[in-house]
Design a protein around this motif. Structure first.
Motif, short mmCIF file in Angstrom:
data_model
loop_
_atom_site.label_atom_id
_atom_site.label_comp_id
_atom_site.label_asym_id
_atom_site.label_seq_id
_atom_site.Cartn_x
_atom_site.Cartn_y
_atom_site.Cartn_z
N GLU A 29 63.28 30.72 32.29
CA GLU A 29 64.66 30.25 32.33
C GLU A 29 64.90 29.25 33.47
N HIS A 30 64.39 29.56 34.66
CA HIS A 30 64.55 28.67 35.82
C HIS A 30 63.41 28.94 36.79
N PRO A 31 63.16 28.04 37.75
CA PRO A 31 61.98 28.18 38.62
C PRO A 31 61.93 29.47 39.44
N PHE A 32 63.09 30.04 39.79
CA PHE A 32 63.10 31.22 40.67
C PHE A 32 63.18 32.53 39.90
N ILE A 33 62.73 32.50 38.66
CA ILE A 33 62.79 33.68 37.81
C ILE A 33 61.93 34.82 38.35
N PHE A 34 60.97 34.51 39.23
CA PHE A 34 60.09 35.56 39.76
C PHE A 34 60.91 36.64 40.48
N ILE A 35 62.04 36.29 41.08
CA ILE A 35 62.88 37.27 41.78
C ILE A 35 63.43 38.28 40.79
N GLU A 36 63.94 37.79 39.67
CA GLU A 36 64.49 38.69 38.65
C GLU A 36 63.39 39.53 38.02
N SER A 37 62.20 38.97 37.95
CA SER A 37 61.07 39.72 37.42
C SER A 37 60.73 40.91 38.32
N TYR A 38 60.77 40.69 39.62
CA TYR A 38 60.57 41.80 40.56
C TYR A 38 61.66 42.85 40.38
N MET A 39 62.90 42.40 40.22
CA MET A 39 64.02 43.33 40.07
C MET A 39 63.87 44.19 38.82
N ASP A 40 63.33 43.60 37.76
CA ASP A 40 63.15 44.34 36.52
C ASP A 40 62.02 45.36 36.60
N ASN A 41 61.19 45.23 37.63
CA ASN A 41 60.02 46.11 37.73
C ASN A 41 60.00 46.91 39.03
N LEU A 42 61.18 47.21 39.56
CA LEU A 42 61.24 47.93 40.83
C LEU A 42 60.60 49.31 40.76
N ASN A 43 60.68 49.93 39.61
CA ASN A 43 60.14 51.29 39.49
C ASN A 43 58.62 51.34 39.53
N THR A 44 57.99 50.18 39.55
CA THR A 44 56.52 50.16 39.63
C THR A 44 56.06 50.21 41.08
N TYR A 45 57.01 50.33 42.03
CA TYR A 45 56.64 50.38 43.44
C TYR A 45 57.05 51.70 44.11
N PRO A 46 56.77 52.85 43.50
CA PRO A 46 57.20 54.12 44.10
C PRO A 46 56.36 54.53 45.31
N TYR A 47 55.17 53.95 45.45
CA TYR A 47 54.28 54.38 46.53
C TYR A 47 54.09 53.28 47.58
N LEU A 48 55.07 52.44 47.71
CA LEU A 48 55.00 51.35 48.67
C LEU A 48 55.41 51.88 50.04
N ASN A 49 54.54 52.70 50.62
CA ASN A 49 54.91 53.43 51.83
C ASN A 49 53.98 53.22 53.00
N THR A 50 53.15 52.18 52.95
CA THR A 50 52.28 51.85 54.08
C THR A 50 52.45 50.37 54.44
N PHE A 51 52.08 50.06 55.66
CA PHE A 51 52.18 48.67 56.11
C PHE A 51 51.33 47.75 55.25
N GLU A 52 50.13 48.19 54.91
CA GLU A 52 49.21 47.36 54.12
C GLU A 52 49.81 47.02 52.76
#
Length: 282
Positions: A29-52
């Motif tokens: 749709e537009h060049p910055f669509i990657f942001i909305e793509s991240y928003m649509d897939n937030l539930n794929t980051y449940p274990y994002l709990n380390t610095f790495e």
């Protein structure tokens, strides 16, 4: 994650208002669509709990942001008739995305999945950086509403303007003085051409910097001489700001504070050469 492999739908609609929607179904749709793509897939980051893991996401978002901004500028610069319309459509979409991200952040459900907060924060900062870059580069083309909104968050740095001589010498004489007194005596790099040095005295904004290759004490004394002999119009106590904007010191950037508590050179030979140059301007 979505990547831009062709012109976006926003671009095609502004390039050709009669384009059919079905012809654009495979295009982003537009060049910055990657942001909305991240928003649509937030539930794929449940274990994002380390610095790495957070570092990996941070680097990914930064890479997408840079690539997306390049695509945005390409599309904007290729458009002619509807360039301003395209620009404001992009800003409108980013502002909406920013609002949606803030609403997501406030939702109670996020309290149960704290790692998701990391992605939300990174995306909010990404949108902020993109909007800031757009505002600085294209504020004159924003509509009143978008300009007013963004000006509340960001401000434009007032351009530093160079000195203006009280008495301007003939160009050939000025260039000869420059070569004999400053270049040959080792104060300024031979790679700094006369036009660049001349702009220091033309009340202009910066284009190229003057590389002062002697000590800071001689540069300090040179600026003091310009004031002492009234060679330049009153800079209203902004002379160190101008000096730091227009000069490099042996290839390194300067700040106004670098001149605080600086002492002038006591080298008699160097003082004589600098005095001779400035006196020739008055």
């Amino acid at each position: 994650m979505l990547k831009q492999k062709d012109f976006s739908q926003f671009y095609f609609f502004n390039f050709n208002p009669w384009v059919k929607k079905e012809d654009l179904k495979d295009k982003i749709e537009h060049p910055f669509i990657f942001i909305e793509s991240y928003m649509d897939n937030l539930n794929t980051y449940p274990y994002l709990n380390t610095f790495e893991k957070a570092q990996i996401i941070f680097n990914d978002i930064k890479d997408y942001q840079k690539a997306a901004y390049n695509c945005f500028e390409l599309e904007l610069n290729l458009l002619q008739e509807n360039r301003i319309m395209y620009l404001n459509q992009i800003v409108n979409r980013l502002l909406k995305t920013q609002k949606d991200l803030r609403q997501l952040k406030r939702k109670e459900i996020l309290n149960k999945h704290k790692p998701i907060h990391i992605v939300i924060h990174l995306l909010i900062n990404s949108v902020k950086e993109i909007l800031q870059s757009i505002f600085i580069a294209y504020h004159l083309e924003l509509n009143n509403s978008n300009r007013e909104t963004l000006s509340k968050w960001f401000y434009l740095k007032k351009a530093v303007v160079s000195f203006r001589l009280n008495k301007y010498p003939e160009d050939r004489r000025f260039e000869r003085l420059y070569n004999e007194k400053l270049i040959k005596k080792g104060f300024i790099s031979q790679l700094t051409n006369f036009a660049t040095f001349k702009s220091l005295f033309e009340a202009r904004q910066l284009e190229n910097k003057i590389n002062w290759i002697d000590r800071k004490s001689t540069l300090y004394y040179f600026i003091k001489l310009l004031l002492q002999y009234n060679a330049i119009k009153n800079p209203k106590n902004r002379h160190w700001e101008v000096a730091s904007e227009f000069f490099l010191l042996k290839g390194e950037s300067l700040l106004p504070k670098d001149f605080l508590n600086q002492k002038e050179t006591m080298n008699k030979v160097k003082r004589k050469h600098l005095e001779s140059f400035v006196k020739a301007l008055v």
